[in-house]
Write a protein that holds these residues in place. Structure first.
Motif, PDB file in Angstrom:
ATOM      1  N   ASP A   1       1.216  -0.785  -0.146  1.00 31.35           N
ATOM      2  CA  ASP A   1       0.017  -0.243   0.073  1.00 31.35           C
ATOM      3  C   ASP A   1       0.938   1.202   0.105  1.00 31.35           C
ATOM      4  OD1 ASP A   1      -2.577  -1.147   0.089  1.00 31.35           O
ATOM      5  OD2 ASP A   1      -2.713  -1.387   1.863  1.00 31.35           O
TER       6      ASP A   1
ATOM      7  N   TYR B   1       0.018   6.924 -12.459  1.00 27.61           N
ATOM      8  CA  TYR B   1      -0.559   5.716 -11.355  1.00 27.61           C
ATOM      9  C   TYR B   1      -0.079   5.346 -10.354  1.00 27.61           C
ATOM     10  CZ  TYR B   1      -3.984   6.277 -15.664  1.00 27.61           C
ATOM     11  OH  TYR B   1      -5.025   6.976 -16.190  1.00 27.61           O
TER      12      TYR B   1
ATOM     13  N   SER C   1       0.116   3.061  -6.290  1.00 28.98           N
ATOM     14  CA  SER C   1      -0.238   2.359  -5.255  1.00 28.98           C
ATOM     15  C   SER C   1      -0.134   3.248  -3.916  1.00 28.98           C
ATOM     16  CB  SER C   1      -0.480   0.386  -5.356  1.00 28.98           C
ATOM     17  OG  SER C   1      -0.649   0.396  -4.203  1.00 28.98           O
TER      18      SER C   1
ATOM     19  N   LYS D   1      -2.135   3.432  -0.521  1.00 28.73           N
ATOM     20  CA  LYS D   1      -4.028   3.456   0.387  1.00 28.73           C
ATOM     21  C   LYS D   1      -4.648   4.567   0.320  1.00 28.73           C
ATOM     22  CE  LYS D   1      -6.683   1.277   3.254  1.00 28.73           C
ATOM     23  NZ  LYS D   1      -7.779   1.012   2.540  1.00 28.73           N
TER      24      LYS D   1
ATOM     25  N   GLN E   1      -5.910   5.781  -2.975  1.00 25.17           N
ATOM     26  CA  GLN E   1      -6.742   3.970  -3.870  1.00 25.17           C
ATOM     27  C   GLN E   1      -8.200   5.085  -3.428  1.00 25.17           C
ATOM     28  OE1 GLN E   1      -5.684   0.762  -2.151  1.00 25.17           O
ATOM     29  NE2 GLN E   1      -4.107   1.302  -3.568  1.00 25.17           N
TER      30      GLN E   1
ATOM     31  N   ILE F   1     -10.363   0.930  -8.789  1.00 24.70           N
ATOM     32  CA  ILE F   1      -9.442  -0.310  -9.252  1.00 24.70           C
ATOM     33  C   ILE F   1     -10.438  -0.701 -10.390  1.00 24.70           C
ATOM     34  CG2 ILE F   1      -8.777  -2.920  -9.364  1.00 24.70           C
ATOM     35  CD1 ILE F   1      -9.294  -2.402  -5.439  1.00 24.70           C
TER      36      ILE F   1
END
Length: 183
Positions: A4, A62, A64, A66, A69, A72
């Motif tokens: 994350d 883009y 990743s 947390k 986010q 998805i």
């Protein structure tokens, strides 16, 4: 990556050009700085519209992490639409096992795209109605013009009829002037 935390970027072609790369693929392996950390670019994807075509394609990265986010993206097989409910239920189970406290919500991209162009559809419908009303008004105008012409030429029509003109000849006489105006 299954973490994350921010460890790599995938960027679009617009961002690669914005960063000064002549060929977008040349950005792969280069480092971008976020705060005091250098993050590598691991991929470049083609530009695509993710908003209305009225908006330009923006430079995107883009990654990743947390706290950032919110979406998805998952591609479902169009030929297997009957199995989508099972697939979505499985995705929801996996999502809740990873992010137990978060709400799982999904939407289909084509529904979102349809919303982008809702205004154009309303305008198109309005224009179709306006066109119909315009044609109706113009037909009423032509009818009024024909009635005026017949009333104005009533004596001429009566004389021609007495002299042996057929109905077809009289209709041609009156229609010819109207057709000239329409053309």
């Amino acid at each position: 990556a299954k973490s994350d935390s921010l460890s790599e970027y995938v960027i679009n072609e617009s961002l690669a050009r914005h960063l000064g790369f002549a060929e977008p693929a040349a950005a792969i392996g280069k480092q971008l700085i976020k705060g005091n950390k250098q993050i590598p670019v691991t991929g470049v994807i083609k530009d695509y519209y993710f908003k209305s075509l009225h908006n330009p394609i923006l430079p995107l990265a883009y990654f990743s992490e947390k706290k950032y986010q919110s979406t998805i993206h998952i591609e479902l097989d169009m030929t297997q639409s009957a199995a989508w409910n099972n697939t979505l239920a499985g995705i929801e189970r996996e999502y809740k096992s990873i992010y137990a406290g978060d709400e799982f919500a999904y939407s289909f991209t084509d529904d979102g795209i349809a919303l982008f162009y809702e205004q154009e559809q309303r305008i198109s419908k309005l224009l179709r109605w306006a066109t119909g009303v315009t044609v109706l008004i113009s037909c009423l105008g032509m009818l009024g013009l024909v009635i005026y012409t017949i009333n104005h030429r009533r004596k001429e029509i009566g004389i021609r009829k007495v002299l042996g003109a057929s109905v077809a000849q009289l209709v041609h006489l009156i229609s010819f002037d109207s057709i000239k105006l329409v053309l």
